[in-house]
Design an enzyme around this catalytic site. Structure first.
Site, PDB file in Angstrom:
ATOM      1  N   LYS A   1       0.821  -1.214   0.000  1.00  0.00           N
ATOM      2  CA  LYS A   1       0.000   0.000   0.000  1.00  0.00           C
ATOM      3  C   LYS A   1       0.866   1.280   0.000  1.00  0.00           C
ATOM      4  O   LYS A   1       2.077   1.229   0.258  1.00  0.00           O
ATOM      5  CB  LYS A   1      -0.936  -0.021   1.215  1.00  0.00           C
ATOM      6  CG  LYS A   1      -1.983  -1.157   1.131  1.00  0.00           C
ATOM      7  CD  LYS A   1      -2.973  -1.073   2.286  1.00  0.00           C
ATOM      8  CE  LYS A   1      -4.045  -2.141   2.169  1.00  0.00           C
ATOM      9  NZ  LYS A   1      -5.038  -2.055   3.279  1.00  0.00           N
TER      10      LYS A   1
ATOM     11  N   TYR B   1     -12.451  -1.623  -3.793  1.00  0.00           N
ATOM     12  CA  TYR B   1     -12.974  -1.812  -2.429  1.00  0.00           C
ATOM     13  C   TYR B   1     -14.506  -1.667  -2.388  1.00  0.00           C
ATOM     14  O   TYR B   1     -15.060  -1.311  -1.343  1.00  0.00           O
ATOM     15  CB  TYR B   1     -12.322  -0.829  -1.469  1.00  0.00           C
ATOM     16  CG  TYR B   1     -10.945  -1.271  -0.998  1.00  0.00           C
ATOM     17  CD1 TYR B   1     -10.784  -2.408  -0.206  1.00  0.00           C
ATOM     18  CD2 TYR B   1      -9.803  -0.557  -1.334  1.00  0.00           C
ATOM     19  CE1 TYR B   1      -9.535  -2.820   0.243  1.00  0.00           C
ATOM     20  CE2 TYR B   1      -8.541  -0.963  -0.890  1.00  0.00           C
ATOM     21  CZ  TYR B   1      -8.427  -2.087  -0.103  1.00  0.00           C
ATOM     22  OH  TYR B   1      -7.183  -2.497   0.348  1.00  0.00           O
TER      23      TYR B   1
ATOM     24  N   ASN C   1      -2.141   0.297   6.672  1.00  0.00           N
ATOM     25  CA  ASN C   1      -1.611  -0.933   7.266  1.00  0.00           C
ATOM     26  C   ASN C   1      -0.715  -1.722   6.303  1.00  0.00           C
ATOM     27  O   ASN C   1      -0.619  -2.945   6.372  1.00  0.00           O
ATOM     28  CB  ASN C   1      -2.748  -1.787   7.844  1.00  0.00           C
ATOM     29  CG  ASN C   1      -3.780  -2.164   6.810  1.00  0.00           C
ATOM     30  OD1 ASN C   1      -3.643  -1.820   5.634  1.00  0.00           O
ATOM     31  ND2 ASN C   1      -4.808  -2.879   7.225  1.00  0.00           N
TER      32      ASN C   1
ATOM     33  N   HIS D   1      -2.277  -5.354   1.494  1.00  0.00           N
ATOM     34  CA  HIS D   1      -3.571  -6.021   1.303  1.00  0.00           C
ATOM     35  C   HIS D   1      -3.301  -7.473   0.946  1.00  0.00           C
ATOM     36  O   HIS D   1      -2.326  -7.776   0.246  1.00  0.00           O
ATOM     37  CB  HIS D   1      -4.343  -5.362   0.144  1.00  0.00           C
ATOM     38  CG  HIS D   1      -5.510  -6.190  -0.333  1.00  0.00           C
ATOM     39  ND1 HIS D   1      -6.747  -6.146   0.276  1.00  0.00           N
ATOM     40  CD2 HIS D   1      -5.609  -7.132  -1.325  1.00  0.00           C
ATOM     41  CE1 HIS D   1      -7.556  -7.006  -0.339  1.00  0.00           C
ATOM     42  NE2 HIS D   1      -6.895  -7.612  -1.313  1.00  0.00           N
TER      43      HIS D   1
ATOM     44  N   GLU E   1      -9.815 -10.604  -7.646  1.00  0.00           N
ATOM     45  CA  GLU E   1      -8.892  -9.485  -7.445  1.00  0.00           C
ATOM     46  C   GLU E   1      -7.692  -9.569  -8.392  1.00  0.00           C
ATOM     47  O   GLU E   1      -7.201  -8.547  -8.871  1.00  0.00           O
ATOM     48  CB  GLU E   1      -8.426  -9.459  -5.982  1.00  0.00           C
ATOM     49  CG  GLU E   1      -9.546  -9.093  -5.033  1.00  0.00           C
ATOM     50  CD  GLU E   1      -9.146  -9.146  -3.556  1.00  0.00           C
ATOM     51  OE1 GLU E   1     -10.010  -8.904  -2.712  1.00  0.00           O
ATOM     52  OE2 GLU E   1      -7.963  -9.441  -3.266  1.00  0.00           O
TER      53      GLU E   1
HETATM   54  P1  GDP Z   1      -8.212  -6.587   5.511  1.00  0.00           P
HETATM   55  O1  GDP Z   1      -8.840  -7.732   4.741  1.00  0.00           O
HETATM   56  O2  GDP Z   1      -7.412  -7.052   6.710  1.00  0.00           O
HETATM   57  O3  GDP Z   1      -7.391  -5.657   4.634  1.00  0.00           O
HETATM   58  O4  GDP Z   1      -9.399  -5.720   6.158  1.00  0.00           O
HETATM   59  P2  GDP Z   1     -10.809  -5.243   5.576  1.00  0.00           P
HETATM   60  O5  GDP Z   1     -11.165  -5.946   4.293  1.00  0.00           O
HETATM   61  O6  GDP Z   1     -11.795  -5.314   6.712  1.00  0.00           O
HETATM   62  O7  GDP Z   1     -10.581  -3.693   5.272  1.00  0.00           O
HETATM   63  C1  GDP Z   1      -9.959  -3.258   4.089  1.00  0.00           C
HETATM   64  C2  GDP Z   1      -9.027  -2.119   4.437  1.00  0.00           C
HETATM   65  O8  GDP Z   1      -9.791  -1.021   4.918  1.00  0.00           O
HETATM   66  C3  GDP Z   1      -8.042  -2.418   5.565  1.00  0.00           C
HETATM   67  O9  GDP Z   1      -6.899  -3.138   5.149  1.00  0.00           O
HETATM   68  C4  GDP Z   1      -7.699  -1.003   6.016  1.00  0.00           C
HETATM   69  O10 GDP Z   1      -6.779  -0.367   5.104  1.00  0.00           O
HETATM   70  C5  GDP Z   1      -9.049  -0.320   5.923  1.00  0.00           C
HETATM   71  N1  GDP Z   1      -9.809  -0.396   7.187  1.00  0.00           N
HETATM   72  C6  GDP Z   1     -10.395  -1.490   7.744  1.00  0.00           C
HETATM   73  N2  GDP Z   1     -10.998  -1.200   8.892  1.00  0.00           N
HETATM   74  C7  GDP Z   1     -10.817   0.133   9.083  1.00  0.00           C
HETATM   75  C8  GDP Z   1     -11.235   1.055  10.107  1.00  0.00           C
HETATM   76  O11 GDP Z   1     -11.894   0.690  11.079  1.00  0.00           O
HETATM   77  N3  GDP Z   1     -10.855   2.358   9.925  1.00  0.00           N
HETATM   78  C9  GDP Z   1     -10.131   2.784   8.861  1.00  0.00           C
HETATM   79  N4  GDP Z   1      -9.803   4.089   8.778  1.00  0.00           N
HETATM   80  N5  GDP Z   1      -9.730   1.942   7.888  1.00  0.00           N
HETATM   81  C10 GDP Z   1     -10.056   0.641   7.985  1.00  0.00           C
END
Ligand code: GDP
Length: 168
Positions: free
Chosen positions: A39, A79, A142, A145, A156
């Site tokens: 990222k 997303y 973070n 991905h 994807e």
């Molecule tokens: P992943 O599969 O671990 O990447 O998590 P998710 O699919 O739930 O979320 C996609 C991405 O959205 C995450 O990798 C973060 O970059 C972002 N994200 C997820 N949860 C949060 C949150 O609570 N707050 C914010 N600001 N970003 C989030």
């Protein structure tokens, strides 16, 4: 004639992933592909090599890779599943804020193994030694991905790569 030109022997394990596996293990282990993204927070800090090293050390092969910058519309499409979540707009802004590295990783149980290597979404909750625990700046920034299922991985991968760009 080199060894590479020899045909496979029936009943014998072949290929670098299966070399030491018996027939029962081979049945349980599946060679999979998953989509990984380094990222913008990680490319900004020049962490691409350090992150790739984590994958390669655990046996995942980078069989496709390119550096691109997403438009907000492209990030929103990738997303789409998060449409309506409170962090959706912020996530789009972040994911289009700088270059990313999109890559296809291949290996045994690649989807699960990659999720293990990257750690939990929130770096504060990620296991020590995972990429997110070591490198992530926040729950949003973070660093990486990783697809969360083989079905999503296929979709994807197709979002970013054509068949000719994937070179196992
Ligand atoms: P992943 O599969 O671990 O990447 O998590 P998710 O699919 O739930 O979320 C996609 C991405 O959205 C995450 O990798 C973060 O970059 C972002 N994200 C997820 N949860 C949060 C949150 O609570 N707050 C914010 N600001 N970003 C989030």
């Amino acid at each position: 004639m080199s060894n590479l030109a020899l045909p496979p022997v029936a009943g014998q394990p072949r290929g670098r992933y299966n070399q030491r596996l018996g027939p029962e293990q081979e049945k349980r282990m599946a060679i999979e592909r998953t989509l990984s993204i380094v990222k913008p927070d990680a490319t900004r800090r020049n962490l691409t090599g350090a992150i790739n090293d984590r994958f390669e050390r655990r046996g995942l092969r980078i069989i496709a890779q390119k550096r691109i910058q997403l438009s907000p519309a492209q990030a929103g499409a990738f997303y789409e599943v998060h449409t309506g979540r409170p962090f959706y707009q912020s996530l789009i802004t972040f994911m289009s804020s700088g270059p990313i590295i999109v890559q296809v990783l291949e290996g045994e149980d690649a989807v699960t193994l990659n999720r293990e290597i990257i750690g939990a979404t929130d770096p504060a909750k990620a296991t020590a030694g995972t990429i997110r625990s070591d490198f992530a700046e926040s729950i949003e920034a973070n660093s990486v991905h990783g697809s969360d299922s083989s079905e999503n991985a296929a979709q994807e991968i197709a979002f970013f790569f054509s068949a000719i760009e994937i070179c196992p």
